[in-house]
Design an enzyme around this catalytic site. Structure first.
Site, PDB file in Angstrom:
ATOM      1  N   PRO A  11       0.795  -1.224   0.000  1.00  0.00           N
ATOM      2  CA  PRO A  11       0.000   0.000   0.000  1.00  0.00           C
ATOM      3  C   PRO A  11       0.830   1.278   0.000  1.00  0.00           C
ATOM      4  O   PRO A  11       1.885   1.357   0.620  1.00  0.00           O
ATOM      5  CB  PRO A  11      -0.834  -0.103   1.279  1.00  0.00           C
ATOM      6  CG  PRO A  11      -0.226  -1.168   2.094  1.00  0.00           C
ATOM      7  CD  PRO A  11       0.533  -2.054   1.174  1.00  0.00           C
ATOM      8  N   ASN A  12       0.297   2.239  -0.729  1.00  0.00           N
ATOM      9  CA  ASN A  12       0.807   3.604  -0.849  1.00  0.00           C
ATOM     10  C   ASN A  12       2.061   3.730  -1.701  1.00  0.00           C
ATOM     11  O   ASN A  12       2.500   4.841  -1.979  1.00  0.00           O
ATOM     12  CB  ASN A  12       1.030   4.241   0.535  1.00  0.00           C
ATOM     13  CG  ASN A  12      -0.249   4.311   1.321  1.00  0.00           C
ATOM     14  OD1 ASN A  12      -1.259   4.799   0.823  1.00  0.00           O
ATOM     15  ND2 ASN A  12      -0.225   3.792   2.534  1.00  0.00           N
ATOM     16  N   ARG A  19       4.775  11.034  -2.298  1.00  0.00           N
ATOM     17  CA  ARG A  19       4.438  10.942  -0.873  1.00  0.00           C
ATOM     18  C   ARG A  19       5.710  10.966  -0.033  1.00  0.00           C
ATOM     19  O   ARG A  19       6.598  10.146  -0.215  1.00  0.00           O
ATOM     20  CB  ARG A  19       3.681   9.638  -0.630  1.00  0.00           C
ATOM     21  CG  ARG A  19       3.427   9.329   0.809  1.00  0.00           C
ATOM     22  CD  ARG A  19       2.728   7.966   0.943  1.00  0.00           C
ATOM     23  NE  ARG A  19       2.751   7.538   2.309  1.00  0.00           N
ATOM     24  CZ  ARG A  19       3.389   6.469   2.757  1.00  0.00           C
ATOM     25  NH1 ARG A  19       4.042   5.692   1.939  1.00  0.00           N
ATOM     26  NH2 ARG A  19       3.361   6.165   4.033  1.00  0.00           N
ATOM     27  N   TYR A  24      11.118   8.889   1.345  1.00  0.00           N
ATOM     28  CA  TYR A  24      11.131   7.893   0.272  1.00  0.00           C
ATOM     29  C   TYR A  24      11.789   8.371  -1.019  1.00  0.00           C
ATOM     30  O   TYR A  24      11.928   7.585  -1.951  1.00  0.00           O
ATOM     31  CB  TYR A  24       9.700   7.432  -0.018  1.00  0.00           C
ATOM     32  CG  TYR A  24       9.026   6.836   1.194  1.00  0.00           C
ATOM     33  CD1 TYR A  24       9.433   5.611   1.713  1.00  0.00           C
ATOM     34  CD2 TYR A  24       7.999   7.506   1.852  1.00  0.00           C
ATOM     35  CE1 TYR A  24       8.838   5.063   2.839  1.00  0.00           C
ATOM     36  CE2 TYR A  24       7.393   6.967   2.978  1.00  0.00           C
ATOM     37  CZ  TYR A  24       7.823   5.756   3.466  1.00  0.00           C
ATOM     38  OH  TYR A  24       7.232   5.218   4.582  1.00  0.00           O
ATOM     39  N   ASN A  75       8.175  -5.576  -1.159  1.00  0.00           N
ATOM     40  CA  ASN A  75       8.101  -4.449  -0.231  1.00  0.00           C
ATOM     41  C   ASN A  75       6.641  -4.387   0.202  1.00  0.00           C
ATOM     42  O   ASN A  75       5.816  -3.768  -0.462  1.00  0.00           O
ATOM     43  CB  ASN A  75       8.532  -3.145  -0.892  1.00  0.00           C
ATOM     44  CG  ASN A  75       8.491  -1.978   0.079  1.00  0.00           C
ATOM     45  OD1 ASN A  75       7.894  -2.062   1.153  1.00  0.00           O
ATOM     46  ND2 ASN A  75       9.108  -0.880  -0.308  1.00  0.00           N
ATOM     47  N   ALA A  78       3.253  -1.085   4.750  1.00  0.00           N
ATOM     48  CA  ALA A  78       2.665  -1.192   6.093  1.00  0.00           C
ATOM     49  C   ALA A  78       2.231  -2.617   6.431  1.00  0.00           C
ATOM     50  O   ALA A  78       2.178  -2.972   7.611  1.00  0.00           O
ATOM     51  CB  ALA A  78       1.486  -0.238   6.225  1.00  0.00           C
ATOM     52  N   HIS A  81       4.253  -5.020   8.958  1.00  0.00           N
ATOM     53  CA  HIS A  81       4.118  -5.018  10.410  1.00  0.00           C
ATOM     54  C   HIS A  81       2.808  -5.634  10.896  1.00  0.00           C
ATOM     55  O   HIS A  81       2.612  -5.763  12.097  1.00  0.00           O
ATOM     56  CB  HIS A  81       4.214  -3.581  10.933  1.00  0.00           C
ATOM     57  CG  HIS A  81       5.180  -2.744  10.171  1.00  0.00           C
ATOM     58  ND1 HIS A  81       6.542  -2.967  10.216  1.00  0.00           N
ATOM     59  CD2 HIS A  81       4.995  -1.724   9.310  1.00  0.00           C
ATOM     60  CE1 HIS A  81       7.146  -2.089   9.415  1.00  0.00           C
ATOM     61  NE2 HIS A  81       6.233  -1.336   8.858  1.00  0.00           N
ATOM     62  N   GLU A  99      13.024  -9.277   1.082  1.00  0.00           N
ATOM     63  CA  GLU A  99      12.199  -8.182   1.595  1.00  0.00           C
ATOM     64  C   GLU A  99      12.966  -6.875   1.396  1.00  0.00           C
ATOM     65  O   GLU A  99      14.155  -6.799   1.711  1.00  0.00           O
ATOM     66  CB  GLU A  99      11.936  -8.438   3.077  1.00  0.00           C
ATOM     67  CG  GLU A  99      11.125  -7.417   3.781  1.00  0.00           C
ATOM     68  CD  GLU A  99      10.931  -7.766   5.262  1.00  0.00           C
ATOM     69  OE1 GLU A  99      10.431  -6.896   5.988  1.00  0.00           O
ATOM     70  OE2 GLU A  99      11.286  -8.892   5.688  1.00  0.00           O
ATOM     71  N   HIS A 101      12.849  -2.541   1.924  1.00  0.00           N
ATOM     72  CA  HIS A 101      12.259  -1.318   2.476  1.00  0.00           C
ATOM     73  C   HIS A 101      13.119  -0.150   2.021  1.00  0.00           C
ATOM     74  O   HIS A 101      14.356  -0.195   2.159  1.00  0.00           O
ATOM     75  CB  HIS A 101      12.186  -1.375   3.999  1.00  0.00           C
ATOM     76  CG  HIS A 101      11.315  -2.491   4.464  1.00  0.00           C
ATOM     77  ND1 HIS A 101       9.944  -2.439   4.350  1.00  0.00           N
ATOM     78  CD2 HIS A 101      11.624  -3.703   4.967  1.00  0.00           C
ATOM     79  CE1 HIS A 101       9.445  -3.576   4.800  1.00  0.00           C
ATOM     80  NE2 HIS A 101      10.442  -4.367   5.154  1.00  0.00           N
ATOM     81  N   SER A 103      13.199   2.976   3.184  1.00  0.00           N
ATOM     82  CA  SER A 103      13.786   3.688   4.321  1.00  0.00           C
ATOM     83  C   SER A 103      14.455   2.701   5.270  1.00  0.00           C
ATOM     84  O   SER A 103      14.228   1.493   5.196  1.00  0.00           O
ATOM     85  CB  SER A 103      12.702   4.474   5.062  1.00  0.00           C
ATOM     86  OG  SER A 103      11.806   3.594   5.718  1.00  0.00           O
ATOM     87  N   ARG A 108      13.169   4.467  12.442  1.00  0.00           N
ATOM     88  CA  ARG A 108      11.851   5.103  12.432  1.00  0.00           C
ATOM     89  C   ARG A 108      11.052   4.672  13.657  1.00  0.00           C
ATOM     90  O   ARG A 108      11.604   4.151  14.616  1.00  0.00           O
ATOM     91  CB  ARG A 108      11.154   4.756  11.112  1.00  0.00           C
ATOM     92  CG  ARG A 108      11.949   5.319   9.913  1.00  0.00           C
ATOM     93  CD  ARG A 108      11.266   5.161   8.611  1.00  0.00           C
ATOM     94  NE  ARG A 108      10.001   5.892   8.610  1.00  0.00           N
ATOM     95  CZ  ARG A 108       9.048   5.686   7.724  1.00  0.00           C
ATOM     96  NH1 ARG A 108       9.203   4.772   6.784  1.00  0.00           N
ATOM     97  NH2 ARG A 108       7.924   6.382   7.765  1.00  0.00           N
ATOM     98  N   ARG A 112       7.556   0.022  13.435  1.00  0.00           N
ATOM     99  CA  ARG A 112       8.128  -0.385  12.145  1.00  0.00           C
ATOM    100  C   ARG A 112       9.308  -1.345  12.303  1.00  0.00           C
ATOM    101  O   ARG A 112       9.829  -1.854  11.333  1.00  0.00           O
ATOM    102  CB  ARG A 112       8.573   0.835  11.335  1.00  0.00           C
ATOM    103  CG  ARG A 112       7.431   1.736  10.935  1.00  0.00           C
ATOM    104  CD  ARG A 112       7.911   2.841  10.003  1.00  0.00           C
ATOM    105  NE  ARG A 112       6.918   3.871   9.867  1.00  0.00           N
ATOM    106  CZ  ARG A 112       5.898   3.845   9.018  1.00  0.00           C
ATOM    107  NH1 ARG A 112       5.730   2.807   8.221  1.00  0.00           N
ATOM    108  NH2 ARG A 112       5.050   4.848   8.955  1.00  0.00           N
TER     109      ARG A 112
END
Length: 146
Positions: A11-12, A19, A24, A75, A78, A81, A99, A101, A103, A108, A112
């Site tokens: 998502p996103n 964003r 990012y 990736n 969200a 988690h 996997e 990510h 960032s 963070r 996360r």
């Protein structure tokens, strides 16, 4: 054996480049797709990059990958988690899983720092920006003997 690496995004990530660019960056998923395709081609591999904001669709793609992909780069955003369902789907996939990510998640918010997906992943790339995707594909190219 398939010569395709599925690159699945949660998502996103459709808003990548728009964003929170301070976290990012300004690159987009199209940039990720181009970079990964170029690296994969060095090893005679192909990539299939997909993004969904819907958990069930990501699970369906993982199930599809069982028959059509040699490896998965994921990736989950969200869902990293929160999604035992994505973990369960990945546990049905017999090839390598990396996997990614963008960032450095461990710098963070504390929520996360936990990843369900890491329980299945063969490697985790975090904090390399979008370059983490290409690093994952390069590693898979070497691993798959391309």
């Amino acid at each position: 054996m398939s010569k395709t690496i599925y690159i699945l995004n949660g998502p996103n990530l459709n808003l990548l480049g728009k964003r929170q660019p301070e976290i990012y960056g300004h690159d987009t998923l199209d940039d990720v797709a181009r970079n990964c395709a170029a690296v994969a081609a060095e090893f005679g591999l192909e990539t299939d990059l997909r993004q969904s904001n819907h958990e069930g669709e990501i699970i369906d793609w993982i199930h599809e990958a069982r028959e059509k992909a040699a490896a998965i780069v994921i990736n989950p955003a969200a869902y990293t988690h929160t999604s035992v369902a994505i973990l369960d789907a990945l546990n049905t996939f017999e090839g390598p899983v990396i996997e990614v990510h963008i960032s450095q998640v461990h710098k963070r918010e504390p929520f996360r720092h936990h990843s369900y997906v890491s329980h299945r992943s063969d490697a985790v790339m975090a904090g390399f920006g979008i370059g983490g995707y290409a690093l994952a594909v390069r590693h898979l190219g070497l691993t798959l003997g391309g």
